[in-house]
Structures are given as C-alpha cells and as structure tokens.
Scaffold this motif. Structure first.
Motif, mmCIF file in Angstrom:
data_model
loop_
_atom_site.group_PDB
_atom_site.id
_atom_site.type_symbol
_atom_site.label_atom_id
_atom_site.label_comp_id
_atom_site.label_asym_id
_atom_site.label_seq_id
_atom_site.Cartn_x
_atom_site.Cartn_y
_atom_site.Cartn_z
ATOM 1 N N SER A 356 9.549 6.193 -2.434
ATOM 2 C CA SER A 356 9.940 5.188 -1.440
ATOM 3 C C SER A 356 9.461 5.538 -0.036
ATOM 4 C CB SER A 356 11.463 5.014 -1.442
ATOM 5 O OG SER A 356 11.906 4.509 -2.676
ATOM 6 N N GLY A 357 9.579 6.813 0.320
ATOM 7 C CA GLY A 357 9.278 7.192 1.692
ATOM 8 C C GLY A 357 7.811 7.282 2.008
ATOM 9 N N LEU A 358 6.995 7.699 1.059
ATOM 10 C CA LEU A 358 5.580 7.960 1.340
ATOM 11 C C LEU A 358 4.641 7.022 0.591
ATOM 12 C CD1 LEU A 358 3.524 9.757 2.765
ATOM 13 C CD2 LEU A 358 3.674 11.359 0.847
ATOM 14 N N LEU A 359 4.871 6.835 -0.698
ATOM 15 C CA LEU A 359 3.911 6.082 -1.513
ATOM 16 C C LEU A 359 4.026 4.575 -1.321
ATOM 17 C CD1 LEU A 359 1.690 6.300 -3.578
ATOM 18 C CD2 LEU A 359 3.415 6.413 -5.375
ATOM 19 N N GLN A 360 5.232 4.057 -1.251
ATOM 20 C CA GLN A 360 5.402 2.604 -1.158
ATOM 21 C C GLN A 360 4.715 1.988 0.058
ATOM 22 O OE1 GLN A 360 9.121 0.651 -2.431
ATOM 23 N NE2 GLN A 360 9.270 -0.103 -0.343
ATOM 24 N N PRO A 361 4.849 2.557 1.265
ATOM 25 C CA PRO A 361 4.128 1.979 2.407
ATOM 26 C C PRO A 361 2.612 1.967 2.209
ATOM 27 C CG PRO A 361 5.830 3.493 3.164
ATOM 28 C CD PRO A 361 5.722 3.666 1.686
ATOM 29 N N GLN A 362 2.098 2.963 1.490
ATOM 30 C CA GLN A 362 0.653 3.007 1.252
ATOM 31 C C GLN A 362 0.217 1.901 0.291
ATOM 32 O OE1 GLN A 362 -1.192 4.854 2.999
ATOM 33 N NE2 GLN A 362 0.204 6.417 3.793
ATOM 34 N N LEU A 363 1.069 1.565 -0.658
ATOM 35 C CA LEU A 363 0.724 0.506 -1.612
ATOM 36 C C LEU A 363 0.836 -0.879 -0.991
ATOM 37 C CD1 LEU A 363 2.623 1.885 -4.738
ATOM 38 C CD2 LEU A 363 0.151 1.939 -4.354
ATOM 39 N N LEU A 364 1.666 -1.011 0.050
ATOM 40 C CA LEU A 364 1.877 -2.316 0.686
ATOM 41 C C LEU A 364 1.064 -2.486 1.961
ATOM 42 C CD1 LEU A 364 5.766 -2.601 0.250
ATOM 43 C CD2 LEU A 364 3.969 -3.589 -1.190
ATOM 44 N N MET A 366 -2.335 -3.005 4.497
ATOM 45 C CA MET A 366 -3.339 -4.067 4.537
ATOM 46 C C MET A 366 -4.746 -3.561 4.220
ATOM 47 S SD MET A 366 -1.506 -6.644 5.132
ATOM 48 C CE MET A 366 -2.802 -7.853 5.392
ATOM 49 N N SER A 367 -4.997 -2.294 4.437
ATOM 50 C CA SER A 367 -6.334 -1.742 4.207
ATOM 51 C C SER A 367 -6.657 -1.727 2.720
ATOM 52 C CB SER A 367 -6.420 -0.321 4.772
ATOM 53 O OG SER A 367 -7.596 0.324 4.335
ATOM 54 N N GLU A 368 -7.744 -2.372 2.349
ATOM 55 C CA GLU A 368 -8.134 -2.403 0.939
ATOM 56 C C GLU A 368 -8.525 -1.019 0.445
ATOM 57 O OE1 GLU A 368 -11.062 -5.315 0.045
ATOM 58 O OE2 GLU A 368 -9.804 -7.017 0.612
ATOM 59 N N ALA A 369 -9.189 -0.242 1.297
ATOM 60 C CA ALA A 369 -9.577 1.114 0.899
ATOM 61 C C ALA A 369 -8.341 1.956 0.637
ATOM 62 C CB ALA A 369 -10.455 1.757 1.971
ATOM 63 N N GLY A 370 -7.331 1.803 1.500
ATOM 64 C CA GLY A 370 -6.086 2.555 1.313
ATOM 65 C C GLY A 370 -5.351 2.132 0.064
ATOM 66 N N ILE A 371 -5.267 0.818 -0.174
ATOM 67 C CA ILE A 371 -4.593 0.318 -1.381
ATOM 68 C C ILE A 371 -5.287 0.848 -2.633
ATOM 69 C CG2 ILE A 371 -4.110 -1.752 -2.735
ATOM 70 C CD1 ILE A 371 -3.763 -3.267 -0.113
ATOM 71 N N HIS A 416 12.143 -3.178 -4.468
ATOM 72 C CA HIS A 416 11.372 -2.857 -5.659
ATOM 73 C C HIS A 416 10.776 -4.118 -6.284
ATOM 74 C CE1 HIS A 416 12.631 1.164 -5.156
ATOM 75 N NE2 HIS A 416 13.875 0.991 -5.577
ATOM 76 N N ALA A 417 11.495 -5.232 -6.215
ATOM 77 C CA ALA A 417 10.938 -6.484 -6.727
ATOM 78 C C ALA A 417 9.729 -6.904 -5.895
ATOM 79 C CB ALA A 417 12.003 -7.574 -6.727
ATOM 80 N N THR A 418 9.785 -6.651 -4.602
ATOM 81 C CA THR A 418 8.635 -6.948 -3.737
ATOM 82 C C THR A 418 7.435 -6.109 -4.135
ATOM 83 O OG1 THR A 418 10.093 -7.503 -1.893
ATOM 84 C CG2 THR A 418 7.809 -6.960 -1.362
ATOM 85 N N LEU A 419 7.650 -4.835 -4.409
ATOM 86 C CA LEU A 419 6.555 -3.962 -4.828
ATOM 87 C C LEU A 419 6.004 -4.418 -6.174
ATOM 88 C CD1 LEU A 419 4.834 -1.463 -4.390
ATOM 89 C CD2 LEU A 419 6.639 -0.105 -5.448
ATOM 90 N N ARG A 420 6.882 -4.792 -7.095
ATOM 91 C CA ARG A 420 6.437 -5.290 -8.396
ATOM 92 C C ARG A 420 5.551 -6.515 -8.220
ATOM 93 N NH1 ARG A 420 7.832 -9.368 -11.962
ATOM 94 N NH2 ARG A 420 7.844 -8.819 -14.200
ATOM 95 N N TYR A 421 5.990 -7.439 -7.377
ATOM 96 C CA TYR A 421 5.222 -8.658 -7.141
ATOM 97 C C TYR A 421 3.843 -8.322 -6.573
ATOM 98 C CZ TYR A 421 3.834 -13.076 -4.989
ATOM 99 O OH TYR A 421 3.138 -14.201 -4.606
ATOM 100 N N LYS A 422 3.808 -7.418 -5.613
ATOM 101 C CA LYS A 422 2.536 -7.050 -4.991
ATOM 102 C C LYS A 422 1.599 -6.394 -5.997
ATOM 103 C CE LYS A 422 2.770 -8.286 -0.626
ATOM 104 N NZ LYS A 422 1.768 -9.201 -0.021
ATOM 105 N N LEU A 423 2.142 -5.507 -6.807
ATOM 106 C CA LEU A 423 1.295 -4.816 -7.771
ATOM 107 C C LEU A 423 0.713 -5.795 -8.789
ATOM 108 C CD1 LEU A 423 3.360 -1.556 -8.435
ATOM 109 C CD2 LEU A 423 1.192 -1.754 -7.197
ATOM 110 N N ILE A 424 1.535 -6.728 -9.261
ATOM 111 C CA ILE A 424 1.005 -7.713 -10.211
ATOM 112 C C ILE A 424 -0.031 -8.599 -9.528
ATOM 113 C CG2 ILE A 424 1.618 -9.681 -11.664
ATOM 114 C CD1 ILE A 424 4.254 -8.350 -12.259
ATOM 115 N N GLN A 425 0.227 -8.971 -8.273
ATOM 116 C CA GLN A 425 -0.757 -9.756 -7.532
ATOM 117 C C GLN A 425 -2.058 -8.992 -7.373
ATOM 118 O OE1 GLN A 425 0.263 -12.982 -7.776
ATOM 119 N NE2 GLN A 425 -0.534 -13.257 -5.701
ATOM 120 N N HIS A 426 -1.966 -7.684 -7.212
ATOM 121 C CA HIS A 426 -3.176 -6.872 -7.064
ATOM 122 C C HIS A 426 -4.031 -6.878 -8.324
ATOM 123 C CE1 HIS A 426 -1.426 -4.302 -3.529
ATOM 124 N NE2 HIS A 426 -1.707 -5.552 -3.184
#
Length: 725
Positions: A356-364, A366-371, A416-426
């Motif tokens: 939650s503290g480190l990985l989640q912000p990186q997955l959400l 805006m940088s495509e290279a970072g994602i 967590h539902a927001t992260l799930r949605y983003k990952l599926i969208q990715h």
C-alpha cells in the motif's frame, strides 16, 4: 565388619571424587586472577591482547568449566560455574570488552561468550548473572566501524540457538520483562529445575512479558538486521548469512506465546518490511521490464553461494533486483515457519509498508514507463510469492474483497477496488507493452492456490448461470446440448457467408466440419466432446489455416500440454470446494454481465486480427488457462459451443465466431492470402528470414487464432472423463 568396610570405601570414593573438583576450582580461580593481575601490573596500554596470556587463560577457564560439567550430575552446578556466577565474571569480561583494553579484547570476550553458551549444556540464560551481561554484550554489537562483525555474528547466532533450545528465555534476551524474578547467582542451582521444566508465558506468572514499554534502540533484533546488511567482502558474507539465520531461529520458535512476544515486543516485523521497501526502492528505474520478466526464481540462501555468482542474471540492475527478491523470499520463509500471530503481523506489515505504501502509488501513476516497470516488478513478485500469509494479503490488495456479482456501471471508492479496476483497464491500455505486462500479472495470479482469485475475477459473475437462457439452464446436460445448438445460428451474416459452407472442406477431413445438430435427442458424453472438439478445430476455415503446411504444428501437439495444465489446475483447486456440475439457475430479470476482467479479455480477443503478435499470444494464454480450470461454469462458458446464450450475452466461442466472420471478409481483399500466411508462419518458426510484407499483423493474428482454437479443442478433449474417452 562388612558394613564398616563398605562405609570406608564409600568415604574414600567421595574424597577421590571431590579432590579433582577442588583442584579445578583452584586452577580456575588462578587463571581468573592471572587475567585481573594483568590490568594491575601492565604498563603498556597499546600491547595487543594476542601478545598477552589472556586468550590462553580464557581458554583454560572454558576447558575447566566444560570438564567440570561432564563430571557433574545434570541438575548440579559445579563450584567453578558457581564461582563464575557469584563473582560476576561475565559482567567483568563484558566491561573489559567494552573498554577494548588491551586492544582486541572485545573479540576475545565475544569468542568466550560464544563458546561458553555453546559448550555448557546446562540452561543458563534464565540466570540474571548470565542474561544481564549477554544483554550488555548485545548492545555492544553492531556499532559503526566495528572490526568484530564476524565474532559478533557468531555470538548472536549462539544466543539465538540457545533461545531456540529454551524458548522460555526469549523475553529476557529481548529485554521486554520489566521485573524479572530470577534469583541471584548464589541460588542458581535451585533455578535450573524450573528452567528444565520449560516455564511458559502463563498469564500472571513472573515471566509474563510487559509489552507496553518503549523499545530499546539497540536490541537483539536491531543488531541482527544491521549485521544482515554488512558490507564485508565476499569471504565474510558469512556475517550476513549468520545474522539472517539467527533471526530465522527466533521467528521459528514454537508456540504462540513466542510469536506474540516477537510480534508485539520487538520491532522485527516493522524492520523486515522496512528493509523490503528499501531494497525495492533501490531497483533502478532504468531496468528493462523484459529482464524483470525473465528473472529466475530465487531463494535467499543462493546469494551466499559461490556457484550462484556465475549463474545469476547479469543485466544492468540485476544485482538490485536479485537482492530484493532474495529478501522477499527470506521474509516468506519466516512467514511459513513462524507462529500464526507473528506471521499474520509480518504479512500485514509488508502489506502496509510495501504494497500500500510504496507499490500502489507506482501502479497508479501517470508515467507509462513507470507503470510498465512496476507492473513487471509486481508480476515478478507474485511469481515469487509462495507463502500463504503473504498471499492472503496480496490478493485482497490487488483485487479487493467484493463477492457480489459485478455490474457494468458499478463504482466503488474502496482503494483496493480502484486498484483492481486500474489493473484490469491496463490489460486494454493504449500501450501494448503495459497491456502485455498486466496480462502476465493476471496470468501469474491465476496460478496461485487461492480460490478468491477466480472467484473475484470471474466466478461471482457466472455463479447464477445468467449467461444461459432459462430453458437451457433448467435442462439436463444432454438436453441443454441439443437446445444449445441454436446458439450457432445467432449470426445470420455468418450463415449466409459462402466461406462457411461444407464444400470448403475436404471430404477426407472429418474433423474439419462445422458442428451440426444431432439427430439423437440425448447424445452421449463422448459424442458431445467430439462435437465440441470439432467445433473449435473447424472454426477457422481451410484457406485461413497454415499449420498443416508445416511439420509439427498439428492439433496433437497441444493435447500433451493440455493434459499437464488440466492436471496442475485440478491439483491447485482441489481444496476450493467447487461444484461438480452447474446447478444454479439464472436470477429472474437480472441482466448478465461477464465482469470487467472477462469483458476486457473478450474485447481483446475480438481484436486479434489487428493487435501485435506478442499481445495476442498473451491474451490467448490467459484465456486458455481460465478454460483449463475444472469449474463447471468456466467449462461451460468458455468451452461449450452449443450453449444457448441469453440476449446480449456473449461466450468465448460466440466471440471467436464473429472474429471468423470479420476474417473472411478481409481475406477476399488480400491476393495470394494462403501463400503469404504460410510464409509468415515459417518466419515465426525461424524457418525463413524476416522480410517486409503487407498485412503482417493480420496474418500473424490469423496464425494465433488458428493455434488458439486448436488449444481450446485440446483442453476440451482432456477435460472429458477418462472412462468416456
């Protein structure tokens, strides 16, 4: 007279037995006085300790203690050990070591303590005149610019080994007991029976730890984790390994009392998670995601083996990635062997700090290279995750905890539902690289032994059987098969398309014919599966096939792999409690929605003719794995061509049928289509050199489509009950 003779002999034996012990004590005291006299008589403060007789005298004292114990009963304490305890020799040695006088004395003290705790078999760490100097010596370890890391690591490993042998002394070593009631050394002998009995942390007992006080800044756990980061050269990597082995010994202590003490009375969990975050942060942002994906499974002990240096991946940033993965594996070993209280606390701390503290912000971000990079790192981490406590935190972090069927316009503010949605969208991202990396992430998730993964992604949406018409849902399996043939008639355009006529297939290829309605009202299971296999094999028309033009690319090549995959997934889901048949009926009046995950996968497979080859391979790989799971709804929804779908619903087969319709329209506008298709297949197999060609994306998509249909046919075949084959 005989009685008097016996008494005389016994008295003589007693004198002979006692005399060596008296001499041992005199010798022991003489050696100790020799050490103390050195400090009185010496005038050279800079003379190294190795040039004095102190190391020799310490060794003699230790030999005497060991010999004395061998001559005594287990319950007794010999006079030499009593002298050491009563006169607080260990306290004095600890003070001399702290003063580093003469130079190098701290090393000698550490070695003496290590050998003393190793060679003396009698329980000692519950005695105040033992554990107090041990505590003080622990505080002297891990200091900056220390030249004694090797000896410190050995001493701490010895302490942890003794604690592992006598877990009840853990609270003394961690210094969480504010009012220890162990008696002084003068009565140490009477303490040992209680020690041998294994006194536990009983509520209200004098050994119940007080976990409310502030923690020390240089306790055992802190020093061990400091030494685990030692920068000593390669031959001394033993320091790091010993430190980690010491922590492992503590974490594996039996009993929930020990686990609770370590969880609440020490910073172990916080420091382990903090180190994981530090190592993750050190991974360079320039790391190639492809290198991350190809990194092999790593065990934490491999970093200390010489052979692994040559076998380890050597790409830019590989060292940082390997160290992180080793630490992740180390944390999981602790999670696997620790008591439940400790393992749950550690897993939650890893969730809080790293996920939650480190990985989640990186997955959400805006940088495509970072994602892309952090999705690849997450996928690699999921592949390395094997402990149940960490998996129990990882899955809700990625997917949330919802169990109700999804709705197309459903919104959820849960993090967590927001992260799930983003990952599926990715999975349907504008960047093909991000889509491939995220699909790989879900593919890794599907191979983990957690029933909530498939439940969250798919089964909660299929559970009510809403994809099938009420008539078909209420029928038996055979009746539903007959009624479901009408599902192939859902597209009038495809029925009228001349490319779907039987005349397009050779008479000598019985498998390559379109599925037809069976005349028998209740076809056998064998017939149903044969028709299902035929349905997938003949879905791609003959002029769009190229595998028969290349050796070793036939349908049979997929059967062996399908057998293995089905066997693996059956074993994986053995304890999931899935039903054997699809029995639930659709909810009255409810509109079926396949769920966000399947929606994206079906949308992707519908665009198979216009997507990059690598992306198509990844989409079909995920879908084939889903189809191989032994759940009746997954089998029916993904592998049954005859299912009668409700209005607006689509299945995998119906999606493929529409793709074939689009393909046949495009073929008419590509001259020499079959020849070009064979040429592209040979290029993909490395049989011909790469060359520029028109419609290469479409041609590669057709090849993936043909192979995917053969793979689905093979999976459908192996899922047939063996007795029916």
């Amino acid at each position: 007279m005989d009685m008097l003779s016996k008494l005389t002999n016994l008295f003589q034996q007693a004198l002979e037995t006692r005399e060596p012990l008296v001499n041992l004590l005199d010798s022991f005291v003489d050696h100790w006085k020799g050490i103390t006299n050195y400090y009185i008589e010496t005038t050279d403060e800079y003379r190294p300790v190795k040039q004095t007789d102190i190391p020799w005298r310490l060794k003699q004292m230790l030999d005497i203690l060991v010999y004395e114990e061998q001559q005594q009963q287990v319950e007794d304490t010999g006079p030499c050990l009593e002298y050491l305890l009563q006169h607080k020799l260990l306290e004095t040695l600890c003070t001399l070591g702290k003063a580093q006088y003469p130079p190098g004395m701290s090393r000698q003290v550490l070695l003496f303590f290590s050998k003393f705790l190793t060679l003396i078999q009698k329980p000692l760490l519950h005695i105040i005149n033992v554990y107090r100097p041990v505590q003080k010596l622990i505080r002297l370890c891990g200091l900056p610019n220390a030249q004694t890391e090797k000896e410190e690591a050995l001493f701490l490993f010895t302490v942890c080994s003794r604690v592992n042998k006598d877990p009840y002394v853990l609270n003394y070593i961690l210094e969480v007991n504010t009012a220890p009631t162990s008696k002084s050394s003068s009565s140490s002998s009477s303490d040992e029976p209680a020690a041998a009995a294994g006194v536990g942390f009983n509520e209200g007992s004098p050994m119940t730890p007080d976990l409310s006080g502030p923690q020390a800044t240089s306790g055992l756990i802190q020093v061990l984790l400091h030494l685990s980061q030692s920068q000593s050269p390669s031959p001394q990597s033993r320091v790091r390994q010993r430190a980690l082995e010491s922590v492992r010994l503590l974490a594996a202590l039996p009993g929930e009392d020990s686990g609770a003490l370590l969880a609440a009375g020490s910073p172990l969990c916080e420091l382990l998670a903090q180190r994981l975050c530090e190592l993750y942060s050190l991974i360079p942002s320039t790391l190639d995601p492809a290198d991350v994906q190809g990194s092999p499974l790593t065990q934490w002990r491999e970093q200390f083996t010489q052979t692994s240096e040559e076998e380890r991946p050597s790409f830019p940033g590989s060292d940082h990635l390997t160290v992180f993965l080793c630490w992740l594996d180390y944390c999981q070993e602790l999670l696997t062997h620790a008591p439940k209280t400790l393992s749950v606390k550690l897993a939650k701390e890893i969730h809080r700090q790293w996920l939650s503290g480190l990985l989640q912000p990186q997955l959400l971000q805006m940088s495509e290279a970072g994602i892309l990079l952090h999705t690849a790192l997450l996928s690699c981490s999921v592949r390395h995750t094997h402990s149940a406590p960490l998996l129990a935190e990882l899955v809700p972090f990625l997917l949330g905890s919802a169990t109700h069927p999804e709705r197309p316009a459903e919104t959820n503010t849960d993090t967590h539902a927001t992260l799930r949605y983003k990952l599926i969208q990715h999975c349907d991202h504008i960047s093909d690289e991000i889509s491939i990396a995220t699909l790989r992430l879900f593919e890794e998730l599907l191979q983990k032994p957690d029933r909530s993964i498939l439940g969250n992604l798919m089964l909660r949406n299929l559970a009510q059987h809403g994809y099938a018409t009420p008539t078909a849902a209420g029928c038996t399996g055979d009746e539903r098969h007959v009624a479901g043939v009408d599902a192939l008639d859902e597209s009038d355009e495809l029925e009228e398309d001349p490319f779907f006529s039987d005349s397009e297939f050779g008479a000598d290829e019985p498998l390559l014919s379109l599925p037809k309605r069976q005349e028998e009202p209740h076809p056998s299971t064998h017939t149903q599966v044969s028709e299902t296999v035929n349905s997938f094999l003949c879905l791609v028309p003959q002029e769009a096939k190229s595998s028969h033009q290349v050796q070793g690319a036939g349908y049979d090549t997929y059967v062996h792999d399908a057998h293995k995959m089905f066997k693996d997934y059956t074993a994986l889901s053995l304890d999931f409690g899935w039903p054997a048949t699809a029995t639930d009926g659709p909810s009255p009046g409810s509109e079926f929605y396949e769920g966000h995950f399947l929606q994206v996968l079906f949308d992707r497979i519908a665009r198979i003719l216009e997507q990059p080859y690598e992306l198509n391979l990844q989409v079909t790989s995920v879908l084939s794995k889903l189809a191989a799971f032994p759940h009746p709804h997954l089998h029916e929804y993904l592998l049954d061509p005859y299912i009668s779908l409700t209005p607006g619903a689509r299945s995998l087969f119906s999606t493929l049928v529409r793709v074939i319709g689009e393909l046949m329209q495009r073929i008419q506008h590509i001259p020499e289509f079959t020849e070009k298709l064979v040429h592209v297949r040979r290029q993909l197999m490395g049989l011909e050199d790469e060359s520029m060609m028109d419609h290469v994306v479409l041609l590669r998509g057709v090849i993936v489509l043909e192979e995917f249909c053969k793979e689905l046919a093979a999976i459908a075949f192996v899922k047939l009950p063996m007795e029916e084959q």
